[in-house]
Design an enzyme around this catalytic site. Structure first.
Site, short mmCIF file in Angstrom:
data_model
loop_
_atom_site.label_atom_id
_atom_site.label_comp_id
_atom_site.label_asym_id
_atom_site.label_seq_id
_atom_site.Cartn_x
_atom_site.Cartn_y
_atom_site.Cartn_z
N THR A 50 10.25 79.51 -26.14
CA THR A 50 11.38 79.16 -25.27
C THR A 50 12.72 79.36 -25.99
OG1 THR A 50 11.13 76.89 -26.02
CG2 THR A 50 10.13 77.44 -23.90
N LYS A 56 21.17 71.51 -17.06
CA LYS A 56 19.83 72.09 -17.12
C LYS A 56 18.81 71.04 -17.56
CE LYS A 56 21.59 74.79 -20.09
NZ LYS A 56 21.84 75.78 -21.15
N GLY A 61 16.05 80.77 -26.81
CA GLY A 61 16.99 81.64 -26.08
C GLY A 61 17.09 81.36 -24.60
N THR A 62 16.40 80.33 -24.10
CA THR A 62 16.42 80.07 -22.65
C THR A 62 17.84 79.79 -22.15
OG1 THR A 62 15.85 77.78 -23.13
CG2 THR A 62 14.07 79.18 -22.39
N GLY A 63 18.56 78.96 -22.88
CA GLY A 63 19.91 78.58 -22.45
C GLY A 63 20.84 79.80 -22.45
N CYS A 64 20.71 80.63 -23.48
CA CYS A 64 21.57 81.83 -23.61
C CYS A 64 21.30 82.77 -22.45
CB CYS A 64 21.28 82.56 -24.92
SG CYS A 64 21.48 81.50 -26.38
#
Ligand SMILES: Nc1ncnc2c1ncn2[C@@H]1O[C@H](COP(=O)(O)OP(=O)(O)OP(=O)(O)O)[C@@H](O)[C@H]1O
Ligand SMILES: Cc1ncc(CO)c(N)n1
Length: 450
Positions: free
Chosen positions: A212, A180, A214-217
């Site tokens: 932003t 990512k 929590g974007t990866g989760c």
């Protein structure tokens, strides 16, 4: 159109940490599963005392209880796909790997290492376990650029480097690797999938937002939800990228640090489609009811537009295709309102919303001193721009005039005004554009002016 099989709702499992701030971890995962129509189940690995600024405390759940949660869910409910998030220690990683291998559930591994606030969520000595025990049983792994550097042991400064790292990580066992680009530089956030020997690159404009967390989760949860529905990795990747981009665009402004993204943004947007269209229909009815519309109808016709509350672009703005024209003294719409029918008013609305999220509607009417005086006498704030002052580089860019003009008018007024006018230019009719929260209220203002 989504056809839902109510007899067989897909089930996803998240094996991850709890974020007391509600932005990342289990909380982001469950929201994302719900937004995508999947039943979410959980195995909590750690409890974090966390907010938008920091992680204050971490309490790991015992390995036995983590395993018991997975076993409880799998044995009764059944799991179509699972993901892992925060796995704090080697012991936890090994236990999770063991359970997942036992049930052969398609697994998405989000190799969470550090929180946005900088706190470590994976002990340093556990990286080895992650590589040896978890990656071999993963279907997809979704590192950010920094995590990919740790896993692959190479530095990532470019898309090329990210591709190289993805290949190296694929050699560790997972079928698909997504590196990512949220933490990279550049005007676009570029994510790269390496799968079955091919690369797929997905790009989105890099959004300037504090919210932003929590974007990866949410990204890995969206992939898991789509895999649970039986979608292929590539399709799941596209859905996840779209959902997360929209979720960042409408991040939740809470706390003093990184506020959470909003995984529900797409869902809320869709839920308002009918109501929004009906407001435009009602506004058209009001305009068509005006007895004598000759003083308000411009040569090019009137239009009325209204955006969805979580609009992304002009496709999320409803208006009348072909506009509304004078027939004798009365106005007549040429067709029924549709989404995506007016780029022109959509630009007014979408640019105004960069300053004031409440603005959702616009109507254009003929420019005249008399119409301006009426607006002023109703106590409405009016601002303007001059098309002849438009800088050359703006003029050269297709579709850039209105956003520029709106910015000029907003800055002049100190806020989004109730109406913006311009006095025209070669081949451009002068115009007044009314702006507000609701198409129906704007149509009532136009009726009063007429
Ligand atoms: N500012 C941004 N604008 C647009 N997309 C972004 C932005 N930041 C992150 N993304 C996207 O969000 C997704 C998650 O990427 P990111 O690299 O931030 O993951 P992460 O670091 O694991 O997230 P987290 O910090 O929550 O752990 C990717 O699809 C990425 O492209
Ligand atoms: C519990 C938890 N999991 C993951 C992250 C990564 O964003 C976080 N901050 N907190």
């Amino acid at each position: 159109m989504v056809w839902i099989d109510l007899k067989r709702v897909p089930v996803a499992l998240t094996i991850a940490g709890s974020d007391s701030g509600g932005g990342a971890g289990i909380q982001a995962d469950l929201k994302t599963f719900a937004a995508l129509g999947v039943h979410g189940t959980v195995a909590i690995t750690s409890i974090t005392a966390q907010n938008t600024r920091e992680v204050r405390a971490v309490q790991d759940v015992s390995v036995d209880v983590i395993k018991a949660q997975i076993e409880a869910v799998v044995s009764d409910i059944g799991v179509d796909a699972a993901k892992t998030g925060m796995l704090h220690t080697s012991e936890i990683i090994e236990a999770v790997s063991e359970e997942i291998s036992r049930y052969k559930i398609p697994l998405v591994v989000d190799p969470v290492m550090i929180a946005k606030s900088g706190a470590p969520l994976l002990k340093e000595d556990a990286v080895g376990s992650l590589i040896r025990r978890l990656l071999p049983v993963a279907k997809v792994v979704t590192p950010n650029a920094r995590e990919a550097e740790v896993l692959a042991g190479v530095r990532i400064g470019s898309v090329e480097d990210a591709r190289r790292a993805a290949k190296l990580i694929a050699d560790m066992g997972p079928e698909g690797v997504i590196v990512k680009g949220g933490h990279m530089e550049g005007s676009e956030s570029i994510d790269i999938l390496f799968y079955q020997g091919d690369f797929i690159e997905l790009r989105a404009p890099r959004l300037e937002s504090r919210n932003t967390h929590g974007t990866g989760c949410s990204f890995s949860a969206a992939i898991t939800a789509e895999l649970a529905k039986g979608k292929d990795i590539r399709e799941a990747f596209r859905v996840a990228k779209d959902l997360v981009t929209h979720a960042i665009m409408y991040g939740i402004p809470v706390g003093k640090g990184h506020g959470p993204l909003n995984p529900m943004a797409s869902l809320y947007n869709e839920s308002e489609r009918y109501a929004t269209l009906m407001r435009v229909v009602e506004a058209v009815r009001i305009l068509e009811g005006i007895e004598d519309a000759r003083k308000i109808a411009p040569e090019v016709g009137i239009n009325v537009a209204m955006s969805l509350p979580y609009a992304r672009d002009s496709h999320d703005v409803a208006a009348v295709p072909g506009r509304i024209h004078l027939v004798g003294r009365k106005l007549k719409a040429t067709s029924y309102p549709e989404f995506g029918a007016s780029d022109h008013l959509a630009r007014y609305i979408l640019t105004s919303r960069l300053y004031d999220r409440e603005i959702r509607a616009a109507i254009n009417i003929a420019y005249s001193d008399e119409n301006l005086e009426r607006l002023a006498s109703m106590g409405l704030k009016v601002s303007w721009y001059d098309r002849r002052e438009e800088p050359g580089e703006v003029k050269a860019r297709e579709g850039a005039t209105i956003p520029w003009g709106v910015r000029v008018a907003v800055e002049r007024a100190g806020r989004v005004p109730d109406a913006i006018f311009h006095r025209g230019d070669w081949g451009k009719e002068p115009m007044i554009v009314l702006l507000g929260r609701d198409a129906v209220s704007l149509a009532e203002v136009v009726r009063s002016i007429a």
